[in-house]
Structures are given as structure tokens and as C-alpha cells.
Design a protein around this motif. Structure first.
Motif: not given
Length: 182
Positions: A74-94
Motif C-alpha cells: 500500500q505504501h509503495l502504491r501511494s504518492a510516496d513511491f509509485f503513485d499508482a493512481e496518477q501513474f498506473p503503468t510501468i512501460e518499456f519500449v525497446s
């Protein structure tokens, strides 16, 4: 330069979320490592005749983070870290694939927390094969080390004994299985 890889088949592959994950490990309290994973939600590998011209795009779901501790997750999902609400994905493009000293390297742009940084994954091909239902599969593992602070993930806490709670360097491990599209 074209290279030959035993069992390689050109085509477009779809990454299988049920058999793939984005794992990570980071130093905790300067004495041990915490490991976790995100679920891959989608990805495509375009594999032309020359494997060195291949490309990869992939996304992982930030809210799916699992470190085996729901409070920490929950802490990692929060604005202290990943802010999952604002930034829902991690993306990679080669941006390129190359071979150096017998190893494959996949260069690309990794976007975490709304910040895009270049990264290079060391790629280990797991191999190729046909499953019992006739689907051709490819498997690979990629690893890279990134500085989490360069992605805006700067939260930390000082320890009484010196040092900090969370290390800067994060090792990312991509375990991927993909199916050749018909």
C-alpha cells in the motif's frame, strides 16, 4: 549483421501475462534485500528475420505490486513511491537489440512514475517450443539495474544506525513468455 538462433521463428509474439512478471529487488535497511513483482498486463515482441532488428513493448500494472507485505505494498502504491493512481503503468519500449561478447542486450526507454529513462537489459534466451495445444512459444529473462531516484522515487527514511531504509539501486528482472501470433 544477421545472427542465427536455434529454434528462432520470425513473427509477432504476444507476451503471456499468466506466464510473465516484472520482478525487482532493492536493498532494505542496508542489510538485506526486499523482492517484489508486478503483473505484466500486455506486451508485444516483433521478431523479424534478423533477431537484432527485433522490438519489444510492454506494460506492467503498478497497482499489482506484491512484496508479500500488504502494508508495504500500500505504501509503495501511494504518492510516496509509485503513485499508482496518477501513474498506473510501468512501460518499456525497446530502441535496439545488439550482441556483445556473445550476450544479447536490449536497449530501450523505461517509464516509471511518469519519468522516462534509457535502460539496457541483459537478455538470456530461455528457448523456444510448442505447447501441447500447438502454440509456438518463446521465453526470455532480462535484467537491468536502475537508480530509483532518477525516476522520481526518492522517499526514504534515515536509520538510527546510519544509512537509509531503502537503497537507490534496484535490480529489475523480466521473466517473459510469449506466443507467436497465427
Amino acid at each position: 549483421m544477421t545472427i542465427e538462433i536455434p529454434g528462432y521463428r520470425p513473427g509477432t509474439y504476444t507476451i503471456d501475462p499468466a506466464h510473465s512478471e516484472v520482478g525487482f529487488s532493492v536493498r532494505h535497511m542496508m542489510i538485506s534485500k526486499v523482492k517484489g513483482a508486478f503483473h505484466v498486463i500486455e506486451g508485444t515482441i516483433v521478431a523479424p528475420e534478423n533477431p537484432l532488428e527485433a522490438s519489444v513493448t510492454a506494460k506492467a500494472d503498478v497497482a499489482s505490486i506484491n512484496t508479500k507485505d500488504e502494508g508495504r505494498d500500500q505504501h509503495l502504491r501511494s504518492a510516496d513511491f509509485f503513485d499508482a493512481e496518477q501513474f498506473p503503468t510501468i512501460e518499456f519500449v525497446s530502441t535496439g537489440v545488439r550482441e556483445e561478447d556473445g550476450e544479447f542486450l536490449v536497449d530501450g526507454d523505461l517509464t516509471i512514475h511518469g519519468v522516462t529513462q534509457p535502460v539496457t537489459f541483459n537478455l538470456e534466451l530461455g528457448g523456444f517450443g510448442t505447447d501441447p495445444w500447438g502454440n509456438f512459444k518463446a521465453g526470455a529473462t532480462g535484467t537491468a539495474k536502475v537508480d530509483r531516484e532518477s525516476f522520481g522515487l526518492t522517499w526514504n527514511a534515515a536509520l538510527e544506525t546510519g544509512g537509509v531504509l531503502v537503497g537507490k539501486d534496484v535490480t529489475i528482472t523480466l521473466d517473459l513468455q510469449a506466443s507467436l501470433q497465427a
